[in-house]
Design a protein around this motif. Structure first.
Motif, short mmCIF file in Angstrom:
data_model
loop_
_atom_site.label_atom_id
_atom_site.label_comp_id
_atom_site.label_asym_id
_atom_site.label_seq_id
_atom_site.Cartn_x
_atom_site.Cartn_y
_atom_site.Cartn_z
N PRO A 87 95.80 42.68 61.50
CA PRO A 87 96.49 42.02 60.51
C PRO A 87 97.93 41.13 61.00
CG PRO A 87 95.55 43.24 59.33
CD PRO A 87 95.29 43.73 60.61
N GLY A 88 98.75 42.07 61.33
CA GLY A 88 100.13 41.83 61.87
C GLY A 88 100.12 41.09 63.06
N CYS A 89 99.15 41.04 63.84
CA CYS A 89 99.46 40.39 64.95
C CYS A 89 98.71 38.99 64.80
CB CYS A 89 98.43 41.06 66.13
SG CYS A 89 99.21 42.57 66.66
N GLN A 90 97.83 38.88 63.84
CA GLN A 90 97.27 37.39 63.78
C GLN A 90 97.97 36.74 62.45
OE1 GLN A 90 94.92 36.59 65.77
NE2 GLN A 90 95.43 38.42 66.91
N ALA A 91 98.71 37.12 62.04
CA ALA A 91 99.50 36.23 61.12
C ALA A 91 100.35 35.06 61.88
CB ALA A 91 100.75 37.18 60.49
N TYR A 92 100.79 35.28 63.00
CA TYR A 92 101.40 34.20 64.03
C TYR A 92 100.42 32.92 64.04
CZ TYR A 92 103.88 31.62 67.78
OH TYR A 92 104.46 30.72 68.42
N PRO A 93 99.23 33.32 64.92
CA PRO A 93 98.29 32.09 64.95
C PRO A 93 97.74 31.52 63.61
CG PRO A 93 97.14 34.26 65.46
CD PRO A 93 98.68 34.48 65.50
N GLY A 94 97.68 32.38 62.61
CA GLY A 94 97.31 31.96 61.32
C GLY A 94 98.22 30.88 60.79
N TYR A 95 99.73 31.23 61.02
CA TYR A 95 100.61 30.17 60.64
C TYR A 95 100.67 28.75 61.55
CZ TYR A 95 104.85 28.48 58.79
OH TYR A 95 105.87 27.53 58.18
#
Length: 221
Positions: free
Chosen positions: A110-118
């Motif tokens: 989750p911590g890695c995929q927060a960026y593309p989610g934003y």
């Protein structure tokens, strides 16, 4: 006389530059102390990030086409760049020992995929010129990380040029993209459609999510 857009890009990038301590992983790749399993996880996380960003940038290009054509050009270039990066990522993944079955079974952090989610959130909600300014500030740090990683992969892990091509691609300065960003910010300023406060807020969050990406990978060592 320099247009205010170029000065704004320069000052925003400087103001949002991350604390070097916010990325604990890149120094470990540089000195060879990061395990190869972490390099594999980096490749697997990027296999989620890159296609997501490519679609987000493509959507931003479509959104911008009528009212913000210069921004549309910028986002179109980014989308094309993500497609090229995706082609190069497979060589890095293979060098890390990642196989198709491993890719299919991988559970992203989750911590890695927060960026593309934003980035996807920005594609839907933010004014195009604001996103151009925020992304440009963020890309400066990302490019520096990639340059350091590429050197470390070669000198510490013996990776080939082909295996490092993904990071070389992002580390290489792009005067064309810089000019496109300047044109998009200039048009946003001239038309009154750039909100500096919002753009800096977006940039700050992008830098924070970027730091989360590297810290999540480090915590999984």
């Amino acid at each position: 006389m320099t247009h205010p857009a170029r000065d704004l890009l320069r000052t925003t990038t400087a103001d949002l530059a991350p604390d070097p301590r916010s990325n604990p992983l890149v120094p470990r790749i540089a000195d060879g102390t990061a395990p190869r399993s972490t390099l594999a996880a980096l490749a697997l996380e990027q296999s989620w990030v890159i296609p997501s960003d490519r679609r987000a940038f493509g959507y931003l290009a479509e959104r911008s086409l009528v009212r913000d054509p210069e921004a549309a050009v910028f986002f179109g270039t980014l989308a094309e760049g993500e497609a090229l990066a995706e082609e190069r990522l497979s060589s890095f993944a293979r060098a890390c020992g990642v196989h198709e079955t491993q890719t299919a079974a991988y559970e992203p952090l989750p911590g890695c995929q927060a960026y593309p989610g934003y980035v996807a959130w920005l594609a839907i909600n933010a004014a195009p010129a604001d996103v151009v300014l925020a992304l440009t500030a963020n890309f400066s740090a990302w490019g520096g990380y990639c340059a350091t990683i590429a050197r470390g992969l070669r000198t510490q892990y013996g990776f080939t040029d082909e295996a490092c091509a993904f990071f070389d691609f992002f580390a290489e300065p792009s005067p064309e993209l810089e000019n496109q960003a300047t044109a998009a910010v200039r048009d946003g300023l001239d038309a009154g459609r750039l909100d500096e406060t919002s753009a800096r807020r977006y940039g700050r969050l992008l830098q924070t999510y970027e730091a989360m990406f590297w810290n999540a990978l480090t915590a999984a060592l």
